[in-house]
Design a protein around this motif. Structure first.
Motif, PDB file in Angstrom:
ATOM      1  N   ALA A 299       0.866  -1.174   0.000  1.00  0.00           N
ATOM      2  CA  ALA A 299       0.000   0.000   0.000  1.00  0.00           C
ATOM      3  C   ALA A 299       0.902   1.223   0.000  1.00  0.00           C
ATOM      4  CB  ALA A 299      -0.900  -0.003   1.228  1.00  0.00           C
ATOM      5  N   VAL A 300       0.606   2.180  -0.886  1.00  0.00           N
ATOM      6  CA  VAL A 300       1.466   3.356  -1.035  1.00  0.00           C
ATOM      7  C   VAL A 300       0.604   4.612  -1.188  1.00  0.00           C
ATOM      8  CG1 VAL A 300       3.392   2.081  -2.063  1.00  0.00           C
ATOM      9  CG2 VAL A 300       1.589   3.005  -3.543  1.00  0.00           C
ATOM     10  N   SER A 301       1.242   5.758  -1.346  1.00  0.00           N
ATOM     11  CA  SER A 301       0.539   7.011  -1.605  1.00  0.00           C
ATOM     12  C   SER A 301       0.514   7.256  -3.116  1.00  0.00           C
ATOM     13  CB  SER A 301       1.238   8.174  -0.900  1.00  0.00           C
ATOM     14  OG  SER A 301       2.519   8.383  -1.460  1.00  0.00           O
ATOM     15  N   PRO A 302      -0.417   8.068  -3.612  1.00  0.00           N
ATOM     16  CA  PRO A 302      -0.474   8.346  -5.059  1.00  0.00           C
ATOM     17  C   PRO A 302       0.822   8.930  -5.613  1.00  0.00           C
ATOM     18  CG  PRO A 302      -2.489   9.093  -3.990  1.00  0.00           C
ATOM     19  CD  PRO A 302      -1.541   8.700  -2.890  1.00  0.00           C
ATOM     20  N   GLU A 303       1.567   9.681  -4.795  1.00  0.00           N
ATOM     21  CA  GLU A 303       2.804  10.299  -5.267  1.00  0.00           C
ATOM     22  C   GLU A 303       3.869   9.265  -5.634  1.00  0.00           C
ATOM     23  OE1 GLU A 303       0.317  12.979  -3.205  1.00  0.00           O
ATOM     24  OE2 GLU A 303       1.231  11.141  -2.406  1.00  0.00           O
ATOM     25  N   THR A 304       3.694   8.039  -5.191  1.00  0.00           N
ATOM     26  CA  THR A 304       4.686   6.991  -5.449  1.00  0.00           C
ATOM     27  C   THR A 304       4.760   6.621  -6.916  1.00  0.00           C
ATOM     28  OG1 THR A 304       4.298   6.115  -3.229  1.00  0.00           O
ATOM     29  CG2 THR A 304       5.397   4.656  -4.775  1.00  0.00           C
ATOM     30  N   PHE A 305       3.682   6.872  -7.673  1.00  0.00           N
ATOM     31  CA  PHE A 305       3.631   6.430  -9.073  1.00  0.00           C
ATOM     32  C   PHE A 305       4.821   6.954  -9.874  1.00  0.00           C
ATOM     33  CE2 PHE A 305       2.531   7.137 -13.511  1.00  0.00           C
ATOM     34  CZ  PHE A 305       2.173   5.855 -13.904  1.00  0.00           C
ATOM     35  N   HIS A 306       5.071   8.252  -9.810  1.00  0.00           N
ATOM     36  CA  HIS A 306       6.148   8.833 -10.616  1.00  0.00           C
ATOM     37  C   HIS A 306       7.513   8.352 -10.145  1.00  0.00           C
ATOM     38  CE1 HIS A 306       3.278  11.316 -12.691  1.00  0.00           C
ATOM     39  NE2 HIS A 306       2.807  11.761 -11.545  1.00  0.00           N
ATOM     40  N   LEU A 307       7.660   8.158  -8.856  1.00  0.00           N
ATOM     41  CA  LEU A 307       8.902   7.621  -8.308  1.00  0.00           C
ATOM     42  C   LEU A 307       9.137   6.201  -8.814  1.00  0.00           C
ATOM     43  CD1 LEU A 307      11.153   8.416  -6.256  1.00  0.00           C
ATOM     44  CD2 LEU A 307       9.821   7.208  -4.518  1.00  0.00           C
ATOM     45  N   LEU A 308       8.069   5.404  -8.838  1.00  0.00           N
ATOM     46  CA  LEU A 308       8.170   4.022  -9.308  1.00  0.00           C
ATOM     47  C   LEU A 308       8.520   3.975 -10.788  1.00  0.00           C
ATOM     48  CD1 LEU A 308       7.684   0.941  -8.841  1.00  0.00           C
ATOM     49  CD2 LEU A 308       5.299   1.357  -9.491  1.00  0.00           C
TER      50      LEU A 308
ATOM     51  N   ASN B 243      -7.512   2.112 -12.326  1.00  0.00           N
ATOM     52  CA  ASN B 243      -6.567   2.185 -13.440  1.00  0.00           C
ATOM     53  C   ASN B 243      -5.317   1.412 -13.052  1.00  0.00           C
ATOM     54  OD1 ASN B 243      -8.164   3.968 -15.062  1.00  0.00           O
ATOM     55  ND2 ASN B 243      -7.542   5.634 -13.702  1.00  0.00           N
ATOM     56  N   ARG B 244      -4.853   0.572 -13.956  1.00  0.00           N
ATOM     57  CA  ARG B 244      -3.642  -0.217 -13.707  1.00  0.00           C
ATOM     58  C   ARG B 244      -2.589   0.120 -14.759  1.00  0.00           C
ATOM     59  NH1 ARG B 244      -3.874  -6.527 -12.519  1.00  0.00           N
ATOM     60  NH2 ARG B 244      -4.085  -5.612 -10.416  1.00  0.00           N
ATOM     61  N   THR B 245      -1.420   0.498 -14.280  1.00  0.00           N
ATOM     62  CA  THR B 245      -0.256   0.630 -15.147  1.00  0.00           C
ATOM     63  C   THR B 245       0.700  -0.486 -14.757  1.00  0.00           C
ATOM     64  OG1 THR B 245      -0.500   3.031 -15.247  1.00  0.00           O
ATOM     65  CG2 THR B 245       1.619   2.119 -15.911  1.00  0.00           C
ATOM     66  N   PHE B 246       1.122  -1.272 -15.751  1.00  0.00           N
ATOM     67  CA  PHE B 246       2.018  -2.373 -15.390  1.00  0.00           C
ATOM     68  C   PHE B 246       3.215  -2.437 -16.326  1.00  0.00           C
ATOM     69  CE2 PHE B 246      -1.053  -4.324 -18.272  1.00  0.00           C
ATOM     70  CZ  PHE B 246      -0.275  -5.131 -19.090  1.00  0.00           C
ATOM     71  N   TRP B 247       4.290  -2.942 -15.741  1.00  0.00           N
ATOM     72  CA  TRP B 247       5.557  -3.096 -16.426  1.00  0.00           C
ATOM     73  C   TRP B 247       5.996  -4.555 -16.256  1.00  0.00           C
ATOM     74  CZ3 TRP B 247       4.135   0.561 -12.973  1.00  0.00           C
ATOM     75  CH2 TRP B 247       4.212   1.914 -13.335  1.00  0.00           C
ATOM     76  N   LEU B 248       6.603  -5.130 -17.293  1.00  0.00           N
ATOM     77  CA  LEU B 248       7.241  -6.437 -17.169  1.00  0.00           C
ATOM     78  C   LEU B 248       8.739  -6.206 -17.197  1.00  0.00           C
ATOM     79  CD1 LEU B 248       6.864  -9.505 -16.944  1.00  0.00           C
ATOM     80  CD2 LEU B 248       7.020  -9.612 -19.453  1.00  0.00           C
TER      81      LEU B 248
END
Length: 358
Positions: A10-19, A122-127
């Motif tokens: 579980a994370v905060s929304p701001e984590t998306f750009h960091l990830l 919404n799902r953003t995924f990376w392999l």
């Protein structure tokens, strides 16, 4: 049937750009974004929930899939669970015949299934290829809705597609998130069911007594079983506490005392039973999942959190500020320090289960 092995944070929304920035160094093999609509179904008596199962219809673009998720095993934030899929032509309420196609139920209720809640996100995924493993990283953001109540979804799932679970651990440990992060054992389905019911606080005093009574009644000590029970209790205590608004405690001094006291009991037990870690490590000798210096780090972690809980007890006693005490408590368990502690505990917990965890 598909066996999933994944870690969930579980994370905060701001984590998306960091990830996203972090993952670029691995040159992702795939990067996609999709919208997922999910409706979960159960019988009026919540038969499936009582079996620790979740039944959903997922819509991904124009594709519909009926999925039955079974309980499996959850250790900390590491999930290993069988799930069963059935493609659908149209979105109707699932039938008993379809359920039996998915799973060999001995008996099903005579009543019809009905929608209980929805999880749309919404799902953003990376392999990503990491060492000898392939790992799918998915960032989910949306909400769970049940009637008039809703709850946000903001989490990262790391699913092992190929390779060893030790590589999954190493990959997740490199995540550069410092705050607002914790492992989640609760699926979206479990959270949806919780949202559809009145809030009920666990009686952790009785739960702790049950744990100690079971320990006294065991004729032969199974250190692995004891450690798994302890870790699951810690995870449940942390997740329940983090899911509750601090305002729930604002007018109740004793409720706050009991909640902080539950954490004191836990870490005092760890402090009094340091040999438990040594026994687990002895049984896990040679495991690729275990780091050489894990024991001193865990013992230091135990002492650190015990000291912090004791300081929080003093703060509450002196200030009588219930809400601020709970805010400080929840902040403690969303830190990088606690994230690293849980990584070590999960490594220890799965070290003897190589047949399940690759």
């Amino acid at each position: 049937m598909i066996n999933e092995i994944e870690l969930k944070l579980a994370v905060s929304p701001e984590t998306f750009h960091l990830l996203e920035k972090h993952l670029q160094q691995f040159n992702p093999l795939v990067r996609e974004s999709i919208c997922l609509g999910n409706t979960y179904y159960d019988y009026p008596d919540h038969f499936l929930a009582k079996q620790k199962m979740g039944l959903r219809i997922r819509q991904e673009n124009q594709t519909l899939t009926l999925t039955l998720k079974t309980n499996g095993e959850v250790v900390g934030g590491l999930h290993h669970r069988p799930e069963y899929h059935l493609p659908l032509d149209k979105k109707d309420v699932p039938t008993n015949d379809q359920l039996r196609t998915l799973y060999p139920f001995e008996q099903l209720p005579a009543t019809s299934l009905k929608p209980i809640f929805s999880t749309d996100f919404n799902r953003t995924f990376w392999l990503v290829k990491f060492r000898d493993a392939k790992i799918e990283v998915a960032f989910d953001q949306g909400e769970i809705v049940s009637g008039e109540r809703s709850q946000p979804i903001c989490e990262i799932e790391f699913e092992l597609k190929e390779g060893k679970v030790s590589d999954l651990f190493y990959f997740v440990e490199e995540l550069p998130v410092l705050t607002d992060i914790y492992f989640s054992s609760a699926s979206k389905a479990k959270r949806g069911y919780q949202l559809s019911r009145p809030v009920v606080l666990t009686d952790w005093l009785n739960k702790w007594r049950d744990f100690l009574n079971q320990e006294r009644e065991e004729s032969a000590v199974d250190f692995n079983a004891k450690f798994h029970r302890l870790l699951k209790m810690e995870q449940a205590l942390v997740e329940e506490t983090l899911s509750l608004p601090p305002s729930l405690f604002s007018q109740d001094f004793m409720k706050t005392v009991e909640r902080v006291g539950a954490f004191f009991n836990l870490y005092h037990y760890y402090d009094e039973n340091k040999a438990l870690f040594e026994q687990i490590l002895e049984q896990a000798s040679g495991s690729a999942i275990i780091e050489d210096d894990i024991l001193p780090q865990l013992l230091e972690s135990n002492q650190t959190f015990l000291n912090k809980i004791q300081a929080l007890i003093r703060f509450h006693s002196e200030t009588k500020d219930n809400e601020k005490t709970i805010e400080k408590l929840t902040a403690l368990f969303t830190t990088r320090l606690y994230f690293e502690r849980m990584m070590k505990l999960m490594r220890l917990a799965v070290s003897g289960e190589s047949s399940v965890y690759h």
